[in-house]
Scaffold this motif. Structure first.
Motif, short mmCIF file in Angstrom:
data_model
loop_
_atom_site.label_atom_id
_atom_site.label_comp_id
_atom_site.label_asym_id
_atom_site.label_seq_id
_atom_site.Cartn_x
_atom_site.Cartn_y
_atom_site.Cartn_z
N TYR A 68 0.82 -1.26 -0.17
CA TYR A 68 -0.08 0.04 -0.08
C TYR A 68 0.87 1.29 -0.14
O TYR A 68 2.13 1.07 0.21
CB TYR A 68 -0.94 -0.09 1.19
CG TYR A 68 -0.41 -0.06 2.47
CD1 TYR A 68 -0.15 1.23 3.19
CD2 TYR A 68 0.29 -1.12 3.27
CE1 TYR A 68 0.56 1.45 4.57
CE2 TYR A 68 0.92 -1.03 4.38
CZ TYR A 68 1.09 0.20 5.00
OH TYR A 68 1.40 0.28 6.34
N ILE A 69 0.22 2.36 -0.35
CA ILE A 69 1.00 3.68 -0.45
C ILE A 69 0.66 4.76 0.75
O ILE A 69 -0.48 4.60 1.16
CB ILE A 69 0.82 4.49 -1.55
CG1 ILE A 69 1.13 3.32 -2.86
CG2 ILE A 69 1.54 5.60 -1.72
CD1 ILE A 69 0.96 4.10 -4.29
N THR A 70 1.62 5.29 1.40
CA THR A 70 1.51 6.30 2.46
C THR A 70 1.96 7.75 1.66
O THR A 70 3.18 7.56 1.02
CB THR A 70 1.87 6.12 3.59
OG1 THR A 70 3.48 6.10 3.40
CG2 THR A 70 1.38 4.73 4.35
N ILE A 71 1.17 8.75 1.49
CA ILE A 71 1.68 9.70 0.95
C ILE A 71 1.81 11.00 2.32
O ILE A 71 0.39 11.21 3.15
CB ILE A 71 0.45 10.40 0.06
CG1 ILE A 71 0.49 9.40 -1.18
CG2 ILE A 71 0.98 11.65 -0.67
CD1 ILE A 71 -0.50 9.50 -2.19
N LEU A 113 -3.20 4.73 1.06
CA LEU A 113 -3.85 4.54 -0.39
C LEU A 113 -3.50 3.08 -0.50
O LEU A 113 -2.37 2.65 -0.81
CB LEU A 113 -3.28 5.51 -1.48
CG LEU A 113 -3.98 5.32 -2.79
CD1 LEU A 113 -5.32 5.45 -2.94
CD2 LEU A 113 -3.25 5.86 -3.83
N TYR A 114 -4.70 2.28 -0.59
CA TYR A 114 -4.57 0.78 -0.64
C TYR A 114 -4.69 0.47 -2.30
O TYR A 114 -5.35 0.95 -2.94
CB TYR A 114 -5.75 0.30 0.25
CG TYR A 114 -5.38 0.23 1.51
CD1 TYR A 114 -4.42 -0.35 2.42
CD2 TYR A 114 -6.11 1.43 2.13
CE1 TYR A 114 -4.01 0.11 3.55
CE2 TYR A 114 -5.69 1.76 3.48
CZ TYR A 114 -4.64 1.30 4.01
OH TYR A 114 -4.59 1.22 5.44
N LYS A 136 -9.36 4.55 -9.06
CA LYS A 136 -10.44 5.45 -8.71
C LYS A 136 -9.63 6.82 -8.08
O LYS A 136 -10.06 7.85 -8.46
CB LYS A 136 -11.16 4.83 -7.63
CG LYS A 136 -12.21 4.00 -7.88
CD LYS A 136 -13.34 4.52 -9.01
CE LYS A 136 -14.41 3.53 -9.45
NZ LYS A 136 -15.19 3.89 -10.29
N PHE A 137 -8.59 6.73 -7.14
CA PHE A 137 -7.90 7.52 -6.76
C PHE A 137 -7.16 8.38 -7.82
O PHE A 137 -7.35 9.69 -8.07
CB PHE A 137 -6.74 7.05 -5.79
CG PHE A 137 -5.89 8.39 -5.25
CD1 PHE A 137 -6.35 8.86 -4.03
CD2 PHE A 137 -4.74 8.58 -5.87
CE1 PHE A 137 -5.49 9.80 -3.49
CE2 PHE A 137 -3.89 9.59 -5.42
CZ PHE A 137 -4.37 10.40 -3.96
N ILE A 138 -6.50 7.66 -8.73
CA ILE A 138 -5.91 8.21 -10.00
C ILE A 138 -6.94 9.03 -10.83
O ILE A 138 -6.80 9.98 -11.35
CB ILE A 138 -5.14 7.31 -10.93
CG1 ILE A 138 -3.83 6.84 -10.17
CG2 ILE A 138 -4.62 7.98 -12.45
CD1 ILE A 138 -2.77 7.87 -9.62
N GLU A 139 -7.83 8.25 -11.13
CA GLU A 139 -9.03 9.03 -11.92
C GLU A 139 -9.61 10.38 -11.18
O GLU A 139 -9.85 11.55 -11.98
CB GLU A 139 -10.53 8.17 -11.93
CG GLU A 139 -10.30 6.91 -12.97
CD GLU A 139 -11.56 5.91 -12.91
OE1 GLU A 139 -12.52 6.67 -12.65
OE2 GLU A 139 -11.14 4.74 -13.28
N GLY A 140 -9.79 10.37 -9.99
CA GLY A 140 -10.18 11.77 -9.33
C GLY A 140 -9.02 12.59 -9.42
O GLY A 140 -9.35 14.09 -9.48
N LEU A 141 -7.90 12.28 -9.14
CA LEU A 141 -6.64 13.31 -9.09
C LEU A 141 -6.57 13.82 -10.45
O LEU A 141 -6.74 15.07 -10.54
CB LEU A 141 -5.29 12.44 -8.66
CG LEU A 141 -4.04 13.09 -8.53
CD1 LEU A 141 -4.33 14.43 -7.59
CD2 LEU A 141 -3.03 12.38 -8.30
N ASN A 142 -6.52 12.99 -11.53
CA ASN A 142 -6.36 13.40 -12.89
C ASN A 142 -7.64 14.49 -13.20
O ASN A 142 -7.33 15.60 -13.77
CB ASN A 142 -6.16 12.34 -13.84
CG ASN A 142 -4.91 11.68 -13.90
OD1 ASN A 142 -4.01 12.25 -13.58
ND2 ASN A 142 -5.12 10.36 -14.33
N GLY A 143 -8.76 14.07 -12.97
CA GLY A 143 -9.93 14.84 -13.16
C GLY A 143 -9.94 16.27 -12.61
O GLY A 143 -10.38 17.29 -13.02
N THR A 144 -9.45 16.29 -11.33
CA THR A 144 -9.40 17.57 -10.40
C THR A 144 -8.09 18.51 -11.16
O THR A 144 -8.40 19.48 -11.26
CB THR A 144 -9.05 17.11 -8.99
OG1 THR A 144 -10.03 16.30 -8.35
CG2 THR A 144 -8.81 18.45 -8.22
#
Length: 110
Positions: free
Chosen positions: A37-40, A59-60, A66-74
Motif C-alpha cells: 500500500y502507499i502512504t503519502i 492508499l490501498y 479510482k484515486f488516479i481518476e479523481g486526481l487526474n480529473g481534479t
C-alpha cells in the motif's frame, strides 16, 4: 523491540519530493501478509515555532484506479479553468522575508 523491527521491515520503497515550502513523501509499505500500500505524507515547517506539521493518507491498491481518476480529473479541471504557474521559493534566514512568503501562500481573492 519487536514492533520497531516490524515497522522498519514494512517500508519497501520511498520517494521524497520537495515542492516549494512543502516536502512530500511517497512510501510503499507492506502489511504483515506482504500486501503493498502507499502512504503519502505532506510535511511543512511551521514558521512560528519550527515544528514540522505532517498530514498523511493511506492508499490501498484496490483504490489506485479510482484515486488516479479523481486526481487526474481534479488537475484537468484546474488546468482548464485557471492558468497554472509554478511558483519558485527562495528560502531565507530573514524573518521578514519568511513572513512575506508565508503571507503570499495564504492570500485569497474573495
Amino acid at each position: 523491540m519487536g514492533d520497531y523491527d516490524n515497522r522498519e521491515r514494512e517500508e519497501v520503497f520511498s520517494k521524497k519530493v520537495r515542492a516549494g515550502k512543502r516536502t512530500y513523501f511517497f512510501d510503499v509499505k507492506a502489511t504483515r501478509s506482504n500486501d503493498y500500500y502507499i502512504t503519502i505524507t505532506e510535511s511543512k515547517k511551521r514558521l512560528e515555532d519550527g515544528v514540522f506539521i505532517k498530514h498523511k493518507i493511506f492508499l490501498y491498491k484496490e483504490d489506485f484506479e479510482k484515486f488516479i481518476e479523481g486526481l487526474n480529473g481534479t488537475m484537468e479541471y484546474i488546468k482548464d479553468h485557471q492558468e497554472v504557474v509554478e511558483k519558485r521559493y527562495e528560502f531565507s534566514d530573514s524573518p521578514e522575508t519568511a513572513k512575506a512568503s508565508a503571507d503570499e501562500d495564504f492570500s485569497f481573492d474573495i
